[in-house]
Design an enzyme around this catalytic site. Structure first.
Site, PDB file in Angstrom:
ATOM      1  N   CYS A  32       7.270   0.542   6.890  1.00  0.00           N
ATOM      2  CA  CYS A  32       6.698   1.636   6.101  1.00  0.00           C
ATOM      3  C   CYS A  32       7.753   2.176   5.142  1.00  0.00           C
ATOM      4  CB  CYS A  32       6.246   2.744   7.056  1.00  0.00           C
ATOM      5  SG  CYS A  32       5.394   4.104   6.259  1.00  0.00           S
ATOM      6  N   LEU A  33       7.327   2.507   3.934  1.00  0.00           N
ATOM      7  CA  LEU A  33       8.254   3.114   2.967  1.00  0.00           C
ATOM      8  C   LEU A  33       8.840   4.407   3.522  1.00  0.00           C
ATOM      9  CD1 LEU A  33       6.089   2.717  -0.259  1.00  0.00           C
ATOM     10  CD2 LEU A  33       8.068   1.338   0.378  1.00  0.00           C
ATOM     11  N   HIS A  51      -3.306   1.114   8.108  1.00  0.00           N
ATOM     12  CA  HIS A  51      -1.961   1.703   8.073  1.00  0.00           C
ATOM     13  C   HIS A  51      -1.934   2.901   7.111  1.00  0.00           C
ATOM     14  CE1 HIS A  51       2.605   1.378   7.863  1.00  0.00           C
ATOM     15  NE2 HIS A  51       2.334   2.107   6.794  1.00  0.00           N
ATOM     16  N   GLU A  52      -2.479   2.711   5.913  1.00  0.00           N
ATOM     17  CA  GLU A  52      -2.433   3.787   4.908  1.00  0.00           C
ATOM     18  C   GLU A  52      -3.310   4.967   5.317  1.00  0.00           C
ATOM     19  OE1 GLU A  52      -0.082   3.535   3.083  1.00  0.00           O
ATOM     20  OE2 GLU A  52       0.220   1.363   3.067  1.00  0.00           O
ATOM     21  N   GLY A  90       0.827  -1.197   0.000  1.00  0.00           N
ATOM     22  CA  GLY A  90       0.000   0.000   0.000  1.00  0.00           C
ATOM     23  C   GLY A  90       0.859   1.243   0.000  1.00  0.00           C
ATOM     24  N   HIS A 102      -1.815   7.630   7.502  1.00  0.00           N
ATOM     25  CA  HIS A 102      -0.999   8.664   6.840  1.00  0.00           C
ATOM     26  C   HIS A 102      -1.830   9.905   6.513  1.00  0.00           C
ATOM     27  CE1 HIS A 102       2.826   6.640   6.249  1.00  0.00           C
ATOM     28  NE2 HIS A 102       2.235   5.560   5.772  1.00  0.00           N
ATOM     29  N   GLN A 131       2.707  10.325   1.349  1.00  0.00           N
ATOM     30  CA  GLN A 131       4.069   9.785   1.282  1.00  0.00           C
ATOM     31  C   GLN A 131       4.840  10.311   0.080  1.00  0.00           C
ATOM     32  OE1 GLN A 131       2.614   5.522   2.035  1.00  0.00           O
ATOM     33  NE2 GLN A 131       4.599   5.495   3.042  1.00  0.00           N
TER      34      GLN A 131
END
Lengths: 172, 167
Positions: B96-97, B138-139, B47, B142, B52
């Protein structure tokens, strides 16, 4: 030039040890890397990756605190190694009536099935009359999670509960 | 399509709350394509959220369909998503990225009901569970300026220990 050292400190636990030790290191110009502190029984234990000029200076800086708090200090030079983390893909949980050899049997069988342990913690709970043993392991399963599950399955019959599950790390 | 730079912690921009999408125009489509391109360029992310890549609108992409034994609704572009119901909770490992070289344990709802718009602005709703539900939660964090770091629980404590009460 700063070098990396592994500091091991052990002693009778009391409040304030971490604050005293880390403040001393900070004031001596050292940097902390990864650290792990845990109370085992009544004992304070910590292992710290510390960056400093040399081992003698580190020891000299810490000596007053070590003496005052009656800690045992051990210092080893290590290779630099931050950002070397391995991501665990298996978690093993074991519990049962406390008896000799549980850790040995679990880890030996799992090692044969490809386990590299990254984190292991064990506890004795229950009562003094009927102690129970709890073991938690995280690691990398080089031959897959099923191989470890199969290797540990025979231990179930000895009155020990063994749970093996995959850790699916979500990256998002 | 362009692979955009991923903002990484402690970049303060990751902390801001993103605003809703109101126009379903060509610019939105182009941004969604960039977001997906950027997700695919990274290390196996299931995702990604718009903030981000420095795009502060309420858009996330989730796709867990490539994983074995994982219930999935396929490739999802979720716009202005809202979770309307939560059920159960489960501990899982996340990375996480935007937080390289660290993973940690986070508690998330096990099942969720989700409403969102698709990339054309059409209403859609889902019932999700497990890994897919975790990815969405999670997404969506953000979009509110939250990272999994804000929700970490102890690495060591896999079991939730019960307090012992004296009789």
């Amino acid at each position: 030039m700063l070098n990396w050292y592994m500091l091991t400190l052990v002693g009778k636990d009391r409040p304030g040890i971490v604050a005293r030790v880390t403040t001393t290191l900070f004031e001596a110009g050292c940097n902390l890397g990864e650290t792990s502190m845990i109370r085992l029984g009544r004992n304070f234990t910590v292992m710290m990756m510390v960056q400093g000029r040399d081992a003698d200076r580190l020891r000299g800086a810490l000596q007053p605190v070590v003496d005052e708090l009656q800690l045992t200090l051990h210092i080893d030079a290590i290779e630099p190694g931050l950002h070397q983390r391995l991501v665990p893909d298996v978690c093993i949980r074991v519990h049962g009536a406390d008896r000799a050899g549980i850790v040995s049997q679990v880890t030996s069988r799992a090692e044969q099935a490809g386990l590299n342990i990254l984190d292991l913690e064990s506890d004795v709970g229950g009562t003094e009359a009927e102690p129970i043993y709890i073991l938690q392991i995280e690691g990398v399963a080089a031959q897959g999670v099923d191989a470890i599950r199969a290797a540990l399955a025979p231990l179930q019959s000895d009155g020990v509960k063994v749970y093996v599950h995959a850790i699916d790390t979500l990256i998002g | 399509m362009t692979i955009r730079d991923i903002l990484t912690y402690p970049d303060e921009r990751l902390r801001q709350v993103s605003g809703p999408v109101v126009q379903f125009d060509a610019a939105l489509q182009a941004n969604i394509d960039d977001l997906e391109e950027t997700r695919l360029a990274g290390p196996a992310a299931v995702g990604i959220a718009a903030p981000q890549i420095g795009w502060f609108q309420r858009v996330v992409i989730v796709d867990v369909s490539g994983r074995k034994k994982t219930r999935s609704h396929g490739h999802l572009v979720l716009i202005n998503p809202e979770i309307t119901e939560w059920e159960g909770f489960v501990l899982g490992r996340e990375g996480c990225l935007s937080v390289p070289d660290y993973t940690g344990n986070v508690v998330r709802a096990e099942r969720i009901q989700l409403h969102a718009l698709d990339r054309e602005g059409k209403e859609q709703s889902f019932e999700m569970e497990g890994f897919e539900a975790r990815a969405v939660q999670h997404e969506m964090d953000h979009l509110d300026g939250l990272l999994f770091l804000d929700r970490l629980v102890s690495r060591r404590q896999d079991l939730f220990q019960r307090k012992v009460y004296k009789e």
